[in-house]
Design a protein around this motif. Sequence first.
Motif, short mmCIF file in Angstrom:
data_model
loop_
_atom_site.label_atom_id
_atom_site.label_comp_id
_atom_site.label_asym_id
_atom_site.label_seq_id
_atom_site.Cartn_x
_atom_site.Cartn_y
_atom_site.Cartn_z
N MET A 61 12.26 -7.42 3.44
CA MET A 61 13.12 -7.21 4.61
C MET A 61 12.29 -6.60 5.76
O MET A 61 11.57 -5.61 5.54
CB MET A 61 14.21 -6.24 4.18
CG MET A 61 15.25 -5.90 5.17
SD MET A 61 16.56 -4.93 4.32
CE MET A 61 15.73 -3.36 4.06
N ALA A 62 12.39 -7.20 6.96
CA ALA A 62 11.46 -6.84 8.04
C ALA A 62 11.51 -5.36 8.43
O ALA A 62 10.48 -4.75 8.72
CB ALA A 62 11.74 -7.70 9.26
N ASP A 63 12.70 -4.76 8.43
CA ASP A 63 12.78 -3.38 8.92
C ASP A 63 12.86 -2.35 7.79
O ASP A 63 13.31 -1.22 7.99
CB ASP A 63 13.98 -3.21 9.87
CG ASP A 63 15.31 -3.37 9.15
OD1 ASP A 63 15.31 -3.94 8.03
OD2 ASP A 63 16.34 -2.93 9.69
N ARG A 64 12.39 -2.77 6.60
CA ARG A 64 12.40 -1.79 5.50
C ARG A 64 11.42 -0.65 5.77
O ARG A 64 10.41 -0.85 6.45
CB ARG A 64 12.00 -2.49 4.18
CG ARG A 64 10.52 -2.88 4.15
CD ARG A 64 10.18 -3.82 3.03
NE ARG A 64 8.77 -4.14 2.97
CZ ARG A 64 8.16 -5.04 3.72
NH1 ARG A 64 8.85 -5.71 4.62
NH2 ARG A 64 6.87 -5.27 3.58
N ASP A 65 11.74 0.51 5.26
CA ASP A 65 10.74 1.57 5.27
C ASP A 65 9.67 1.20 4.25
O ASP A 65 9.97 0.61 3.21
CB ASP A 65 11.39 2.91 4.90
CG ASP A 65 12.32 3.42 6.00
OD1 ASP A 65 12.11 3.05 7.18
OD2 ASP A 65 13.26 4.17 5.68
N ARG A 66 8.42 1.54 4.56
CA ARG A 66 7.31 1.20 3.66
C ARG A 66 6.84 2.43 2.89
O ARG A 66 6.68 3.50 3.50
CB ARG A 66 6.10 0.69 4.47
CG ARG A 66 6.05 -0.81 4.75
CD ARG A 66 6.99 -1.25 5.80
NE ARG A 66 6.73 -2.61 6.25
CZ ARG A 66 7.58 -3.32 6.95
NH1 ARG A 66 8.77 -2.83 7.28
NH2 ARG A 66 7.28 -4.54 7.35
N VAL A 67 6.59 2.23 1.60
CA VAL A 67 6.00 3.30 0.79
C VAL A 67 4.64 2.80 0.29
O VAL A 67 4.57 1.80 -0.43
CB VAL A 67 6.90 3.66 -0.41
CG1 VAL A 67 6.24 4.77 -1.25
CG2 VAL A 67 8.29 4.09 0.06
N VAL A 68 3.59 3.47 0.72
CA VAL A 68 2.24 3.12 0.26
C VAL A 68 1.81 4.21 -0.72
O VAL A 68 1.93 5.39 -0.42
CB VAL A 68 1.26 3.09 1.46
CG1 VAL A 68 -0.18 2.91 0.98
CG2 VAL A 68 1.64 2.00 2.44
N VAL A 69 1.35 3.80 -1.88
CA VAL A 69 0.86 4.79 -2.84
C VAL A 69 -0.65 4.64 -2.91
O VAL A 69 -1.18 3.66 -3.42
CB VAL A 69 1.52 4.59 -4.22
CG1 VAL A 69 0.99 5.61 -5.22
CG2 VAL A 69 3.04 4.71 -4.09
N SER A 70 -1.32 5.62 -2.31
CA SER A 70 -2.78 5.53 -2.20
C SER A 70 -3.45 5.85 -3.53
O SER A 70 -4.49 5.28 -3.87
CB SER A 70 -3.25 6.52 -1.12
OG SER A 70 -4.62 6.41 -0.93
N ASN A 71 -2.85 6.78 -4.28
CA ASN A 71 -3.40 7.13 -5.60
C ASN A 71 -2.82 6.16 -6.63
O ASN A 71 -1.97 6.52 -7.45
CB ASN A 71 -3.11 8.59 -5.95
CG ASN A 71 -1.66 9.01 -5.69
OD1 ASN A 71 -0.92 8.32 -4.98
ND2 ASN A 71 -1.25 10.14 -6.24
N GLY A 72 -3.34 4.93 -6.59
CA GLY A 72 -2.75 3.83 -7.37
C GLY A 72 -2.78 4.03 -8.87
O GLY A 72 -2.14 3.28 -9.61
N HIS A 73 -3.49 5.07 -9.33
CA HIS A 73 -3.52 5.31 -10.79
C HIS A 73 -2.18 5.86 -11.29
O HIS A 73 -1.93 5.85 -12.48
CB HIS A 73 -4.67 6.25 -11.18
CG HIS A 73 -4.59 7.63 -10.59
ND1 HIS A 73 -5.08 7.92 -9.34
CD2 HIS A 73 -4.08 8.79 -11.07
CE1 HIS A 73 -4.88 9.20 -9.08
NE2 HIS A 73 -4.26 9.76 -10.11
N ILE A 74 -1.29 6.32 -10.36
CA ILE A 74 0.02 6.78 -10.84
C ILE A 74 0.99 5.59 -10.94
O ILE A 74 2.19 5.72 -10.76
CB ILE A 74 0.61 7.93 -9.97
CG1 ILE A 74 0.86 7.48 -8.51
CG2 ILE A 74 -0.28 9.18 -10.03
CD1 ILE A 74 1.86 8.38 -7.78
N SER A 75 0.42 4.46 -11.30
CA SER A 75 1.23 3.24 -11.47
C SER A 75 2.41 3.44 -12.42
O SER A 75 3.49 2.90 -12.16
CB SER A 75 0.34 2.09 -11.95
OG SER A 75 -0.41 2.49 -13.07
N PRO A 76 2.26 4.20 -13.52
CA PRO A 76 3.44 4.37 -14.38
C PRO A 76 4.63 4.97 -13.62
O PRO A 76 5.78 4.57 -13.84
CB PRO A 76 2.95 5.33 -15.48
CG PRO A 76 1.47 5.11 -15.53
CD PRO A 76 1.07 4.87 -14.10
#
Length: 629
Positions: A61-76
Motif C-alpha cells: 500500500m503506497a501510504d503505509r508506514d515503513r518499518v526498516v529493521v537494520s539489525n537483520g539478525h533479529i529475524s525471529p
Amino acid sequence: MKIATQELISKISFEANQARKAILHMTSLAGSGHPGGSMSSIDLLLSLYNIIHHDPANPIMADRDRVVVSNGHISPAVYSALGIMGYFNLDDAISQFRMFGSIFEGHIEREVPGVEWSSGNLGQGLSAGVGMALASRINNIPYNVYVFLGDGEQQKGQLSEARRFAAKYNLTNLTAIVDYNQLQISGSIHDVMPQNIRKNWESDGWQVIEVTGHDIYLILSAYESAHGFEHPTMILAHTVMGKGVDFMENKAKFHGSTLNEEQLEQALKQLGGVSELKKYRKLRSDYKPGSHQTKDFSLAPDFTCGKAVLYESDTDCRSAWGTAIADLARINTNAKTPLVVVDCDLAVSVKTDGFAATTPDSFFECGIMEQHAAVMSGALSTCGIQTFWSEFGVFGMAEVYNMQRLNDINHTNLKTVVTHVGIDVGADGKTHQSVDYISLARNLFGFRVICPADANQTDRVIRWLANKPGNYLVTMGRSKLPIIRTLDGSPRYAQDYCFEYGKADILRDGNHGSLWVCGTPVSKALKAVDSLRDEGIFIELVYVSAPLHLDAKLLKSQAAKGPIFSVEDHSIHGGLGSIIADGLAENQICTRLIKMGVKNYPVSGESNELYKWAGIDSLSIIKTIKHNL
Ligand SMILES: Cc1ncc(C[n+]2csc(CCOP(=O)(O)OP(=O)(O)O)c2C)c(N)n1
C-alpha cells in the motif's frame, strides 16, 4: 496513531508472549539464529506494528508506514511480529526458519511480506530508512518511517552519515529505535567499544527519548511523542537481552546461541507454554521449497527521452552525461516518475551541477558520505523514483562495494554513473585511478555495466537508461575523447543511433584477427587499427559497451579470423580480457587471447604517459598486435 488503552496494552502483551514462544521454537528448531536480541526487541516491534498505518493484506500500500529493521539478525522477532499481524502464517515462519528454499532466511529479506529492506550487514538500515523518509516528501505521499537498530550496531560509522543527512533535510517523519540491551557478541557494548550513544545522536541533530523497552504503555507513549519534534527522533529503549526467560536474561551468549530441547521446555514453562517442537518438526519435514509468491520490485518510468545531442568535436563523456541528465530533467517536469540525482560533493567534476541548477529540489547533496549515499539512493530507487547517483569511479564502486551488494540483494533500481575511471584520470595517482570497476560490478548478479565509447554514445545511453528498471553502472573517464567516426568520417554514434544493451559494435572490419576494446582506450585502438590497415594488416575492431554481457556468437565468428586482442583501461584481472577468456573457454572456442590493460597499481602522470606505461597507447597496441600475429 491509536491511544495507549488498557485493551491495546493487554493485546500487545499477549502477542509479545506468543512471539517469545515463537522465537524460541524457531531458533531451537533450526539449531541456529539470534534469540537474545529478538527477545529484547519484540515488545518494541509489536507495539509499533499495533499502531502504525499498515495493512497486512496489502503490504505494498503506497501510504503505509515503513518499518526498516537494520539489525537483520533479529529475524525471529520480525517474523514473529509480522506473522502475528497476519502478513503470513506464523507456523510457516517457525517451521521454515533458515530452511533451504524458504523466504524465512537467517537474516530478513525483502521477499518476506512486510519486510521493507533486506539487512544483516549492520550499519546500513538507517540510510535505507532515510531514503524512504525522503521518498515520502519527493512522492508527496505522507507516511512515517521507523528504523530498528542494535546498540552494538551503533559502532558503525555509516550511522552518523545517515543521521547528519536526516537532520540536514529535516526528516521529521523518521524515527529510529535503538534496542539498548547493552550487550553484543563479545560482551558488554561498553567494553567492546565505549561510546555515548545518546550524545552521538544529539550532536548530529536528533531528538532523543529514553524509554523502558519492555513497558508497553511507555513504549506506546514514546512512539506517539516521537513526531512532536522539529527534528528526527531516536528512541533509546532500555531493554534486557533474552527478556522473559530468567536464564537467558542479560547473557551475551544468547545473542547467537539457541536453546536445546530441555532448555526450551524450561523456557516455555516460564512463558506459560509447552514445547510444540514435534508439530513444527513435522511441518518442517513436509515443507516443499518454492511455494511462496514473488514480489514485484520493478520500476516503470515513462520519461520523454528528448532530442539526441550530436557531438562533433572532442568532448568528455562526463559533460555529455551532465548535459543529458539536465535535459531529461528539463523536459520531464510533469513526468509521473520523479527523477533525482544524488551527489557527494563532486557535482562540478561529475557534471551534475547543470541538473542541480535546473531542478534544485530533485538534487540531493550528501557531502563526503558515500556509504550513506549509496544505500539512501538504493532505497529511493525502490520507492518509484528513478535515482541517479554520480561519483568518481573509485568512490562509486570500490568505496561502497558492500552497499552496492546489499542494494542489489534489495532489488534496487539504482543508476550509478561513475566518472574519472581508469588511469585516464592521470596525475591524481593510484588512489584515484579506479581499475576494478568492471571486476567489482561483475560479482553483483543483478548489475549491468555500460561503458560508452564517446560523448555521442553517452548521450544515447543516458536517455535510454532513464526508462530502465534495475541496477546499472555507467562508467566514463575524465579526459576529452575524440568522436568515434566511421571510415568515411561521419560520427559512428550519429543522431539516429539507438543504444542496444549487450550489442557490441564493429567499428572497423578486418580478417587478420580482432581487437576488442571497452571504455576510454577506444580512440587509441581505433588509431592503431587504422595505422595497421595502412600497412595492409586488417584487424576487426569490436567495441564492447556492455562488458558483462558478451555476445558468444560474435566471439565465435571473430575467433575464426585469428587471434583476439583485448584492450582496456582496467586491471587485466576481471575486466574485459578476463570476460573474453571466460567466454572462449565456456563456449569451447579455441584461439589465442592477448590481453592489454593495467597490470599493477598505477602512478601519477599525464594520461598519455600512463597509457604508454600500461601498454595501451596506439603505438603499444600496434606493437603487441604485430608481435602476436
Ligand atoms: C557490518 C557487520 N559486521 C559484523 C557483523 C556480525 N554481527 C552480527 S550481530 C553482531 C553484534 C550486534 O550487536 P547488537 O547490535 O548489540 O545486537 P544484539 O547483540 O543486541 O542482538 C555482529 C558483530 C554484521 N552482521 N555486520
